[in-house]
Each structure stands twice: as C-alpha cells, then as structure tokens.
Motif scaffolding. Structure first.
Motif, PDB file in Angstrom:
ATOM      1  N   SER A 197     -31.540  42.091 -23.484  1.00 45.30           N
ATOM      2  CA  SER A 197     -32.105  43.166 -24.306  1.00 45.30           C
ATOM      3  C   SER A 197     -33.569  43.364 -23.962  1.00 45.30           C
ATOM      4  CB  SER A 197     -31.950  42.841 -25.797  1.00 45.30           C
ATOM      5  OG  SER A 197     -32.623  41.636 -26.118  1.00 45.30           O
ATOM      6  N   ALA A 198     -34.060  44.588 -24.187  1.00 43.78           N
ATOM      7  CA  ALA A 198     -35.434  44.928 -23.821  1.00 43.78           C
ATOM      8  C   ALA A 198     -36.456  44.148 -24.630  1.00 43.78           C
ATOM      9  CB  ALA A 198     -35.657  46.431 -23.995  1.00 43.78           C
ATOM     10  N   ASP A 199     -36.081  43.691 -25.844  1.00 43.46           N
ATOM     11  CA  ASP A 199     -37.018  42.925 -26.661  1.00 43.46           C
ATOM     12  C   ASP A 199     -37.062  41.448 -26.290  1.00 43.46           C
ATOM     13  OD1 ASP A 199     -34.620  41.968 -27.653  1.00 43.46           O
ATOM     14  OD2 ASP A 199     -34.859  42.828 -29.652  1.00 43.46           O
ATOM     15  N   LEU A 201     -34.837  39.133 -26.844  1.00 38.42           N
ATOM     16  CA  LEU A 201     -34.262  38.223 -27.829  1.00 38.42           C
ATOM     17  C   LEU A 201     -32.792  37.898 -27.587  1.00 38.42           C
ATOM     18  CD1 LEU A 201     -35.886  39.672 -31.088  1.00 38.42           C
ATOM     19  CD2 LEU A 201     -36.674  37.769 -29.646  1.00 38.42           C
ATOM     20  N   TRP A 237     -32.650  42.523 -18.200  1.00 39.91           N
ATOM     21  CA  TRP A 237     -34.055  42.871 -18.429  1.00 39.91           C
ATOM     22  C   TRP A 237     -35.016  41.811 -17.895  1.00 39.91           C
ATOM     23  CZ3 TRP A 237     -35.786  47.489 -20.105  1.00 39.91           C
ATOM     24  CH2 TRP A 237     -34.834  48.356 -20.647  1.00 39.91           C
TER      25      TRP A 237
END
Length: 278
Positions: A197-199, A201, A237
C-alpha cells in the motif's frame, strides 16, 4: 454442340460455386482456429504470470566508478539484458525504525535520531548511528569525500545504517516490480517484505535475503559491497528490510524495467495477430 457447351458451362459454374463455398468455409475455420490459438497463447502467458512468485536473488551486474578512492559511486547496472545508467535510476524514500522499550512497538526513527530515550537497541550489532541516515540510501553514492576539493580526504561511507535498529522501509512514488539494494560489508542476514500500500502499512510475505559480491577488498573503508534484487510478481510500493546491522548504500529501481514474460507474451500475441490478418 451448343447444348453440350451450355451444359459444360453450367457444370463448370456449379463446380466453381462449390469450390468458392469450400474456400470460404476453410478461411472462416482457419480464422477461428487462429483466434483460438491467439487467446490460448495469451491465456497461457497470463497463467504463467500468475503462477510465478516474488523472489530475492543476489545481484552483481553493475558498474561503479572508483577512479577517486575517496569518491565511489554506482554508474550502471544490467538487468534482463538491458543496461541502465545512473540517469535512469529512480530512488524512493527510505526511513529507519527503532523499537520502543514498552511493548516492543517499532516507530519511525527521525533523520538524525540515533537512539531515542525510550528505545531499546537490537542486540548483536553496534549502537545506532545518528549520522548514517535513511536518506543516504536514496542515491548512487557509496563513498563520499566531505573535503573540498574532491580527493583531498579519505572518504566516508554514504549509507543508511541499521546498526542497533530493527528495520528500514523504502517507499516509491509509484508501484514498481524490481528493487535493487547494495550493502557495505558481508551480506547481513534478514528478510525483505513487500509493501502493498502507498501508506507503507500493508505488508506481504517476507523473503530471506540473498546476496552476490559486487566489489571485494577494501573498497569501502576496509569492506566490500554486496547486492541483491527483489523481484515482485505484481507491482509493489516498496519493501521493508528487517536486517539489523545492514548498511544500505543504495536502494533503487531502474526506469521502465521490462518484464521477460511480458515481452514474450506480447511478441507471441503480435505474431499471431499478424498471421490472423494475412
């Protein structure tokens, strides 16, 4: 004679119609077969892609410039039969993390923060280094000379150190499929985990690190360089590296890495389409 001639012409014409019909049905049948072959080939290619998995393998097909022993940097790499120079390297954002004393939760170690008051160092390695920042893995520099002019000093390793720290994360601005890491030293054991994921997490399944020697001897303050490539079956990512003691010199992905399976599939599809049009 005229009657016979008319009969012959009628017979000939009838035969021609039947021949044309057979030819038409043959062409239609061939077209359908070619379509089936095309879709089958694409399907097999996609199935082959789905069946593959992420991997970590040693990598050392690189070039570097050590003409000035106090300023050493990565200049190129060759992957999947394509050579990339340093202008085609894309870097992410690398951060180091530390363990909290209470609960063992890992939190981001801000740039320049070696060891927080409420943190606990990972055993088996030396103390955390405030000056070996996460961002120092986000370039192609391996050894830099802080003195001016260039070559006046002995050089200092430019690296993100995990001494005393549990892991680092590298996130890219957009999803990638191949990430290269080059480390100073003997190849510290640990794992690489894909970031989904881009965050940063959501994580995937960790894989054991595997290295290949890039440069030996005393090229970097008495130590050599080793490297590996993380290949993702589907774009990711970035990755998380759990390897306390690892000194990451460079973490990158080249611009537009071609996928061998995709190239084969596209070539096969193109050839079949060409045959279909003929």
């Amino acid at each position: 004679m005229r009657v016979a001639h008319r009969i012959d012409r009628a017979r000939h014409g009838s035969s021609g119609v039947r021949g044309s019909s057979r030819l038409l049905f043959y062409n239609l049948g061939s077209a359908m077969i070619r379509k089936r072959l095309l879709f089958s080939a694409i399907g097999l290619g996609l199935l082959g892609s789905v069946a593959s998995a992420d991997s970590v393998t040693g990598f050392n097909a690189v070039t570097y410039d050590n003409s000035d022993p106090a300023n050493i940097f990565l200049t190129g790499l060759t992957y999947n039969s394509v050579t990339y120079n340093s202008s085609q390297f894309v870097y992410g954002k690398t951060d180091r993390y530390y363990n909290l004393t209470a609960g063992g939760t890992a939190l981001w170690a801000p740039e320049g923060s070696a060891f927080p008051a409420d943190g606990t160092a990972v055993g088996g390695t030396s103390n955390p280094k405030a000056f070996d920042l996460g961002s120092e893995a986000d370039n192609n520099l391996w050894l830099i000379d802080p003195a001016v002019p260039v070559g006046a000093g002995s050089g200092t390793p430019d690296m993100a150190s995990l001494d005393g720290l549990p892991y680092l994360k590298t996130l890219f601005a957009s999803p990638v499929t191949d990430i290269f890491l080059f480390e100073r030293g003997g190849g510290d054991p640990g794992t690489a985990t894909p970031i989904l994921s881009a965050d940063g997490l959501t994580l995937g399944t960790p894989l054991q690190l595997a290295y290949s020697a890039v440069a030996g001897g005393n090229i970097l303050s008495g130590q050599g360089v080793q490297g590996f490539v993380y290949h993702a079956d589907s774009p990711i990512w970035g990755f998380q590296i759990d390897a306390s003691g690892l000194d990451a010199l460079t973490i990158l992905t080249p611009v537009g890495v071609p996928e061998p399976s995709s190239l084969v599939l596209l070539g096969l599809a193109g050839a079949l389409l060409f045959r279909f049009k003929k």
